[in-house]
Motif scaffolding. Sequence first.
Motif, short mmCIF file in Angstrom:
data_model
loop_
_atom_site.label_atom_id
_atom_site.label_comp_id
_atom_site.label_asym_id
_atom_site.label_seq_id
_atom_site.Cartn_x
_atom_site.Cartn_y
_atom_site.Cartn_z
N TYR A 70 0.84 -1.19 0.00
CA TYR A 70 0.00 0.00 0.00
C TYR A 70 0.88 1.24 0.00
CZ TYR A 70 -3.73 -3.26 1.13
OH TYR A 70 -4.63 -4.31 1.08
N ASP A 71 0.51 2.22 -0.84
CA ASP A 71 1.28 3.45 -0.88
C ASP A 71 0.87 4.38 0.26
OD1 ASP A 71 -1.06 4.76 -1.65
OD2 ASP A 71 -0.50 4.90 -3.76
N PRO A 76 -3.66 0.14 -2.91
CA PRO A 76 -2.91 -1.11 -3.04
C PRO A 76 -2.15 -1.19 -4.35
CG PRO A 76 -5.22 -1.50 -3.49
CD PRO A 76 -5.12 -0.06 -3.05
N TYR A 77 -1.03 -1.88 -4.32
CA TYR A 77 -0.28 -2.14 -5.55
C TYR A 77 0.48 -3.45 -5.41
CZ TYR A 77 3.92 -0.36 -3.13
OH TYR A 77 4.96 -0.16 -2.25
N PRO A 101 -5.11 1.17 -15.00
CA PRO A 101 -5.56 1.57 -13.66
C PRO A 101 -7.02 1.18 -13.46
CG PRO A 101 -4.24 3.31 -14.62
CD PRO A 101 -4.44 2.29 -15.70
N ILE A 102 -7.34 0.64 -12.27
CA ILE A 102 -8.66 0.09 -12.01
C ILE A 102 -9.11 0.44 -10.60
CG2 ILE A 102 -7.58 -2.12 -11.36
CD1 ILE A 102 -10.14 -3.54 -12.26
N LYS A 151 -11.04 5.18 -5.55
CA LYS A 151 -9.97 4.19 -5.37
C LYS A 151 -8.97 4.28 -6.51
CE LYS A 151 -12.64 0.82 -2.74
NZ LYS A 151 -13.17 -0.57 -2.71
N LEU A 152 -9.47 4.43 -7.72
CA LEU A 152 -8.58 4.51 -8.88
C LEU A 152 -7.66 5.71 -8.77
CD1 LEU A 152 -9.72 3.84 -12.50
CD2 LEU A 152 -8.27 5.78 -12.00
N ASN A 153 -8.18 6.78 -8.21
CA ASN A 153 -7.43 8.03 -8.10
C ASN A 153 -6.58 8.10 -6.83
OD1 ASN A 153 -6.87 10.51 -9.40
ND2 ASN A 153 -8.10 11.60 -7.89
#
Length: 209
Positions: A70-71, A76-77, A101-102, A151-153
């Motif tokens: 998580y950033d 999440p990534y 991106p989703i 969330k995407l942003n």
Amino acid sequence: MPIIDNINKHNLVKIITWEVNESNEDLLEFLKLNDYRMEKYQNLRPMQAREYLGLRACLKELGVDYDVNYDEKGKPYLPTDAQISITHSYGKVAVGISEFPIGIDIELSRPHKIANIKNKFVRLDEQEWLPKQDENEYLHIIWGIKEGLYKLNGGNLWNFLNHYRVEAFDLKPNSPIQCWISDDHKSQKFTAYYKMLEGHYLIWVLDHE
């Protein structure tokens, strides 16, 4: 295994939705967590531990056996090029991955609650086209789209009235819905989709323009 939905559109989007109704022991037997993940699981509160097992189950079914990071904004990534988004609702866990991106959201249908908060997330220009017939369905979908945009942003521009906008659409599951993120300097268009799952609205938003 209680997979209740599996969306697979190649690299565009893959989403697994899991009903976490097994015992923790059965999930642990299925997952066979390594020592690091087992320690993480054991340090979580009971509800978080269940959600974590559901998350790991979805990732396993997606073939993405990575730890989720998580950033600084909580987005999440994964340690790959794949983009990821995660959502929970009343025992259901959904995980989406894409080369784009989703942002995804799953919400239980609650007509009375969604109607009560309508003015907190539906803009005046959206109310102009919002049909009176099936209004609660539209409200759930608009809310889910804006959650997906949020969330995407990465949690930026959190004001659902000022920064997120949904164009008029028809109630056609899996059909594209155009939506926007805007600030004082620019606007960017995204595409959203939705479907119904056991009384829940599953919505995913993609940046593939």
